[in-house]
Enzyme design. Sequence first.
Site, PDB file in Angstrom:
ATOM      1  N   LYS A  25      29.808  32.558  44.043  1.00  0.00           N
ATOM      2  CA  LYS A  25      28.592  31.783  43.830  1.00  0.00           C
ATOM      3  C   LYS A  25      28.065  31.211  45.140  1.00  0.00           C
ATOM      4  CE  LYS A  25      28.747  29.764  39.858  1.00  0.00           C
ATOM      5  NZ  LYS A  25      29.351  28.823  38.889  1.00  0.00           N
ATOM      6  N   ARG A  94      29.767  22.757  40.810  1.00  0.00           N
ATOM      7  CA  ARG A  94      30.248  23.958  40.110  1.00  0.00           C
ATOM      8  C   ARG A  94      31.375  24.617  40.878  1.00  0.00           C
ATOM      9  NH1 ARG A  94      25.040  26.660  37.484  1.00  0.00           N
ATOM     10  NH2 ARG A  94      23.597  24.968  37.859  1.00  0.00           N
ATOM     11  N   GLY A 103      38.604  29.972  32.347  1.00  0.00           N
ATOM     12  CA  GLY A 103      39.703  29.017  32.348  1.00  0.00           C
ATOM     13  C   GLY A 103      39.579  27.971  33.431  1.00  0.00           C
ATOM     14  N   MET A 105      37.291  25.027  35.535  1.00  0.00           N
ATOM     15  CA  MET A 105      36.185  24.099  35.319  1.00  0.00           C
ATOM     16  C   MET A 105      34.898  24.768  35.729  1.00  0.00           C
ATOM     17  SD  MET A 105      35.224  20.575  37.156  1.00  0.00           S
ATOM     18  CE  MET A 105      33.549  20.928  37.708  1.00  0.00           C
ATOM     19  N   ARG A 338      23.785  37.069  41.140  1.00  0.00           N
ATOM     20  CA  ARG A 338      24.985  37.891  41.353  1.00  0.00           C
ATOM     21  C   ARG A 338      24.672  39.292  40.851  1.00  0.00           C
ATOM     22  NH1 ARG A 338      28.459  35.008  36.517  1.00  0.00           N
ATOM     23  NH2 ARG A 338      26.971  35.543  34.893  1.00  0.00           N
ATOM     24  N   HIS A 455      54.460  57.559  19.671  1.00  0.00           N
ATOM     25  CA  HIS A 455      53.940  58.791  19.077  1.00  0.00           C
ATOM     26  C   HIS A 455      52.491  58.598  18.628  1.00  0.00           C
ATOM     27  CE1 HIS A 455      53.347  61.598  15.640  1.00  0.00           C
ATOM     28  NE2 HIS A 455      53.953  62.437  16.454  1.00  0.00           N
ATOM     29  N   SER A 766      56.149  68.233  38.698  1.00  0.00           N
ATOM     30  CA  SER A 766      55.203  67.433  37.933  1.00  0.00           C
ATOM     31  C   SER A 766      55.905  66.131  37.571  1.00  0.00           C
ATOM     32  CB  SER A 766      54.768  68.188  36.676  1.00  0.00           C
ATOM     33  OG  SER A 766      53.876  67.391  35.936  1.00  0.00           O
ATOM     34  N   ASP A 771      58.754  58.919  31.330  1.00  0.00           N
ATOM     35  CA  ASP A 771      60.205  58.797  31.332  1.00  0.00           C
ATOM     36  C   ASP A 771      60.699  58.102  32.593  1.00  0.00           C
ATOM     37  OD1 ASP A 771      60.288  59.923  28.919  1.00  0.00           O
ATOM     38  OD2 ASP A 771      61.468  61.680  29.459  1.00  0.00           O
ATOM     39  N   CYS A 834      51.973  64.336  34.916  1.00  0.00           N
ATOM     40  CA  CYS A 834      51.524  64.631  33.553  1.00  0.00           C
ATOM     41  C   CYS A 834      51.925  63.540  32.567  1.00  0.00           C
ATOM     42  CB  CYS A 834      52.054  65.987  33.098  1.00  0.00           C
ATOM     43  SG  CYS A 834      53.851  66.071  33.016  1.00  0.00           S
ATOM     44  N   TYR A 854      47.268  67.214  41.755  1.00  0.00           N
ATOM     45  CA  TYR A 854      46.480  67.066  40.532  1.00  0.00           C
ATOM     46  C   TYR A 854      47.080  65.993  39.630  1.00  0.00           C
ATOM     47  CZ  TYR A 854      50.075  69.721  38.033  1.00  0.00           C
ATOM     48  OH  TYR A 854      51.262  70.123  37.497  1.00  0.00           O
TER      49      TYR A 854
END
Lengths: 884, 884
Positions: A25, A94, A103, A105, A338, A455, A766, A771, A834, A854
Amino acid sequence: MTYVYAFDHEHGQAPMTLKDLLGGKGANLAEMTSVLDLPVPPGFTISTEACRAYMHGGWPEGLDDEVATHRKTLESAMGKRLGDPSDPLLVSVRSGAKFSMPGMMDTVLNLGLNDESVEGLAKQTGDDRFAYDSYRRFIQMFAKIVLGVPGEEFEELLEGARKLSSARTDADIGAEVLAMVVRGFKGIVEAHTGAAFPQDPDVQLRAAIEAVFSSWNSPRANAYRSRERLSHDLGTAVNVQAMVFGNRGDDSGTGVGFTRDPSTGAKGAYGDFLINAQGEDVVAGTRTTQPLSDLKVHFPEIYDELMGIFDGLERHYRDMLDTEFTVESGKLWMLQTRVGKRTGAAALRMAVEMIDDPAIKLSKAEAVSRITADHLDSVLHPQFAPGPRTVLTKGLAASPGAAVGKAYFTADDAAAAAARGEQVVLVRNETSPEDIHGMAAAEGILTARGGLVSHAAVVARGWGKPAVCGAEQVRISGSSFAVGNVVVSEGEVISLDGTTGEVVLGAVALSAGHVPDELTTILAWADEIRAGHLAVRANADTGTDATRARAFGAEGIGLCRTEHMFLGDDRLPVVREMILAATPEAEAVALEKLRAAQKEDFLEVLEAMDGLPVTVRLLDPPLHEFLPDVEELAVKAATTGLSVDEVELLVAARWWREVNPMLGTRGVRLGVIKPGLYAMQVRALMEAAAERKAAGGTPVVEIMIPLTISREELALARGWVEVAIAEAASAGVPGTAVDVTIGTMIETPRAALLAAEVAEAADFFSFGTNDLTQMALGFSRDDIEGRIMGPYLEQGLLARNPFETIDRAGVGELVHMGASRGRSAKPGLKLGVCGEHGGDPESIELFFDAGLDYVSCSPYRVPIARLAAAQAVLGAGAGSGDTR
Amino acid sequence: MTYVYAFDHEHGQAPMTLKDLLGGKGANLAEMTSVLDLPVPPGFTISTEACRAYMHGGWPEGLDDEVATHRKTLESAMGKRLGDPSDPLLVSVRSGAKFSMPGMMDTVLNLGLNDESVEGLAKQTGDDRFAYDSYRRFIQMFAKIVLGVPGEEFEELLEGARKLSSARTDADIGAEVLAMVVRGFKGIVEAHTGAAFPQDPDVQLRAAIEAVFSSWNSPRANAYRSRERLSHDLGTAVNVQAMVFGNRGDDSGTGVGFTRDPSTGAKGAYGDFLINAQGEDVVAGTRTTQPLSDLKVHFPEIYDELMGIFDGLERHYRDMLDTEFTVESGKLWMLQTRVGKRTGAAALRMAVEMIDDPAIKLSKAEAVSRITADHLDSVLHPQFAPGPRTVLTKGLAASPGAAVGKAYFTADDAAAAAARGEQVVLVRNETSPEDIHGMAAAEGILTARGGLVSHAAVVARGWGKPAVCGAEQVRISGSSFAVGNVVVSEGEVISLDGTTGEVVLGAVALSAGHVPDELTTILAWADEIRAGHLAVRANADTGTDATRARAFGAEGIGLCRTEHMFLGDDRLPVVREMILAATPEAEAVALEKLRAAQKEDFLEVLEAMDGLPVTVRLLDPPLHEFLPDVEELAVKAATTGLSVDEVELLVAARWWREVNPMLGTRGVRLGVIKPGLYAMQVRALMEAAAERKAAGGTPVVEIMIPLTISREELALARGWVEVAIAEAASAGVPGTAVDVTIGTMIETPRAALLAAEVAEAADFFSFGTNDLTQMALGFSRDDIEGRIMGPYLEQGLLARNPFETIDRAGVGELVHMGASRGRSAKPGLKLGVCGEHGGDPESIELFFDAGLDYVSCSPYRVPIARLAAAQAVLGAGAGSGDTR
């Protein structure tokens, strides 16, 4: 030490770049004042450094003096003094941190009023009512925010005043009554704090500033920062600004304006205003606002001035701006600006249009950087339409999009209801492969247990179907569920928002996902940027999925799970036959049947991805997943008794049951104890590839061994694969030989640590980050997300859900290590990922940094991955869209 | 390239140090010949380099020439030629790798005989029978070992010859018949190989050498090397040596001699010999041998010469030697020597006595280095006495020592039988905490499932009770078990050897474990060596265990598992009350009851370990371990129905049940969702410590948080502990404050990776290598060891069982990483290990290298750990005892 800067301070650089010091601000106020020369009420910013000093050692030495100096400068600029009994200056206080943060002031207005200066204000404005109304608002805000006095008593007293005045609106409450309200309010404060309401403007100002500092460490602000991974050390700035009033009569007003439509992205100013009102009236919605365009009618000159300012702001910020302005007695004041938040559709349209806008001339890279994953989600999936709704409970946002339907509690019931034409939501404690038909029939899926890689979540994302998982408060019993005292029975309608995790009783209106043309343009630019850097593939197991993935822009399949092919009604009995086989011959017979079936599956997938790489993972899950539930059969055995076949199944299910199946007999370990299994799969795959090639196609096959822990293990498995390929080739049609690469998943920590050795036997890696996360953290995805993840995130023990965004410090280091060690042994080693993280923007950034070739994700995430990959290449980072 | 070295080659250094080049046998033959000048039949060694060259590129160029040259030198030294029809030289060909290795070709004797030279041998010796017997032995050995002809047909033909001659022993078969045997043998060879038995000694020699080379890569040799972690690249040497004959009449003989008694370690020569016999007769046991001392009577001069040689060998090698010798027509020849294998008792006695032996003057460090873990095991635990036995099956050697008892299949039955005075072996599929009383009553434990860190194994080792686990062939049904067709019913006697994993039908005689005085001496020296380097603690949960551990030399407790305290008959109901508690108040009541009980436990442990550190681990296991089995209750519900309490238990058991409990709600995660639990435990501990201190004791308390994954988590848990300590202190008796340190286990890969951060909140780390192994490899100890570990070790996919010896490359790197990162953040950080690896010598070496301060293991392993720690400090390494 300098702690305080006037808005017109000469910083030596654009103040908008000084958000670290001035907060968002403050930086924008300084930018508008000192660079753009806009009509901004003067004021000053107490920097974040002051806040940090306060957090470490209490009220900073010298701060009082600096504030006093700046206050004097402000007073002389305005020609008024704070608390002046004849013509008082009023200020707002402010907070303004680097990132906007709930959260903390927010705002105290009208500071500087006291029992004397309120008279001065009345005299100067000639408006007693205005003066006392301002004073009572100040007391109310200050008491609540700075002094911590609960708000209810003020509201009650005000309600009494309304009744006393027979007021329709607060404007009907006269000055005399308002003076009584002020006295009452002061009494409330004294009763609660044991001290009179502070009259000294110095005391008021210092208390307000300190309240802003303190609010930085409020529990809500702390939790928000933990969740958003923002540093707790940043601190907030405090802005002190001269008040202007939009409620000084019909030549006054206040409004909120966007430089373009934040919903659609359409060019032209957009907003609301109110005549004779203060800012809070616009926000509170107590009066009906007028569209900004009406300003042209009421204040044509002001309107033109504002439009000129909007043009200048866009030209300067090169983006759409959100502003607050006030007209005081015919003069326009800009209170705040803003970069504006926007919907996904608007973000896409503006990004594309600003490229052609001669005033802005956005580059393609900038356009791509301005789109977030949330923007894409919102245009790709239906959402809850805006409006009030009662949230029954919240679970994990497991698969984006919204759904409405009648609750059913078994897959069979859901499928039957859908067959009758009903819209269905499937509600289960958790889902398993046996629920697939019910999940397919449902509009959305709600589970009480399980996390983001359960799942239900994985399947739902794969299908682009909304899902809320791990909604722990949902207690299912039979054909109903309860959340607290609310019971939802079969057939009752519920709504799910898989983007937020909300579960709502009844039907919520949905805004359908609408894919604007600009999406294609932006993604094409993203593809240009990431070309040669980071490819995007999809996880797809069927021809249908593969076709969809290709339509979404996937450049291949990074993970084709062969186990899903084992679960069809026609396959499962054969799989069980294979598991139960008493002799190698019987096993071979069953495997032969599976081979024929698998070949058909592979044909479809290879056809859909013709010319693009398809990574086929050999069977991975523990065999007990293909067997019935032990407990169910045991109960049946003890009650109605079992058939001969069922007895055999029970014995097998007990034999294959494991204490920790995740760490048990699965992946390549299955191959070690049942080598015929992998040979069969490879044979089926090679036959399919040869057939595709013979038909003129270009199959590109990558065979992937799961769960490797050592070079020796991978070399052994590679041997089986090579033998099976050679056998297929020697039995195949001449001239149809297909090039195949053989690689492994890196999903155990050991494989990552020993990547240099493992690479010797691999053509590609990969990373199986699901896991890897489970093992690195000791977090079973099936058990942890419901019970533990909530408390861990709430208490800041983990910054993020590591199944959603990769755990950088732990799992991320393993990925980096695996990549660099693997490449050190084999420089050309192809690397991909993956896990579910392959579709998560922040994780994609890490994968790019680690040098991966990738990422692979579910088909519906492919557009987001394409965008995030481009942003990673740009170094823009996935989290840069904070102000949008 | 030089590939061949005569035994008297001048190497320029002691040949015994050249085992890499010459193999063990060749190095010792050269040492005896060239350094000690002993009467060794001349010969030459084809080096391991030749074998390596052969493995990489076939028969090495130039090797034929070198062999030919050395053969000529040998022939001129002996004054005979290979294949000479009038006076032939015969040679032996033996393999000899650096390490002795089963599965490789061993020996071909009498090479050089053919149809002509056999006549020359007969003429020279004047003994036709001897000549033809030598020839048939050569054909038989060569055919079997070099040509791969199966042995049975030779044996059958020889059996026919025996019958034909009505022979009582082979000595009764005459020369004429033996000549017929030779013709028959040659016929067998031709029938099998399609070629005549080779007559050319050059061809014979080259084929024998090549057979030795090839045998290096036999499957058995490969498997052995994989198991013993020996390099497959070493290759073997080949020794070609002139034959001498102990069967040339009554002035000839052959024997095996040790310079000291290998069973007891007593000074003085020990061994066997036979007059008029060849070496194989001594080994085969077909004739009864005479004790070596009888040699004095038969050949007094030879005896004196041999004793002189023994003295010289001991003085030279500074150890006990194992030798083979032959007397040919009154002349002594030394055929082989090596450092002798010995029993544990002998090893200890010799190590201590050789310190005082002026001829040897062993240092304490050398004495300590010569003792292995197996030596200690054999003196600390009863063993199967030597003698024949029929092994029913083999499982994992889970806890050392041997036991005999009647088989019982439930803990109750076992306990009842023991109460009746029977010796009992408890046989279970696997054990759980509910079996504890049966395990306590049993002499030994046999499980069909589970591995080296299964419940049965860990408990048995903790109690020093023999156990064989994961005996997969054992199929239990009701009150009997079967292995193949053999059924063992309740009450039948079986014997277990937990040192080898053998299960034997019937009672095997046991040799009781006998702790010789020398053990104390050796361990005292070991303690001197490791003092200040690596301390040894014990894992102990009770006062009894702690007392025992201290008696074994433990310097504290590295792991006191508080969950074992929850399992007593009086505790379990209270634990369930705590789990089932519907309100915080009810939970608090249950916790208060547990606190009182835990305090008593802690008092005992602290008293037993007074003055030494006691590391108490706060509750670790998933809560469902304290609840009954879901399946059992579900079946009961469906049949006889459940009581109200049981229904409640079933609901709780279902609620707490997890898919992968190892990766679920356990460790510090329990603390996060039930913070009162840890506070209770700390309170109980602090009260016990204060009481000990008030009574004049010196409690040293270390509180350990399990399963940490992040600094934030540990800091939170540390906070609870500190609050509980402060509360206890403020409620306690003044002046009894106890110093406490607070640390964590490092048992997730993430904790090891983030050790620098985690260290900020820790006073110490204790590596939990069991869980670290499970997570790094994705190996559930409950599931993997039975089904997977066997195939993995057999196929060389893993060099070692990683639950027995730490996986150096994977888990070992995590330990190194955790240690160095932890210390980088906090240089004085205390580091220990408390997994099962803490008692494994090779693992201890790694822990020492990683800079750990202590290891902790089960009480019975403490002596071995003390020894291994000293050896690690000496850099001797745990694997150096290969020749003993």
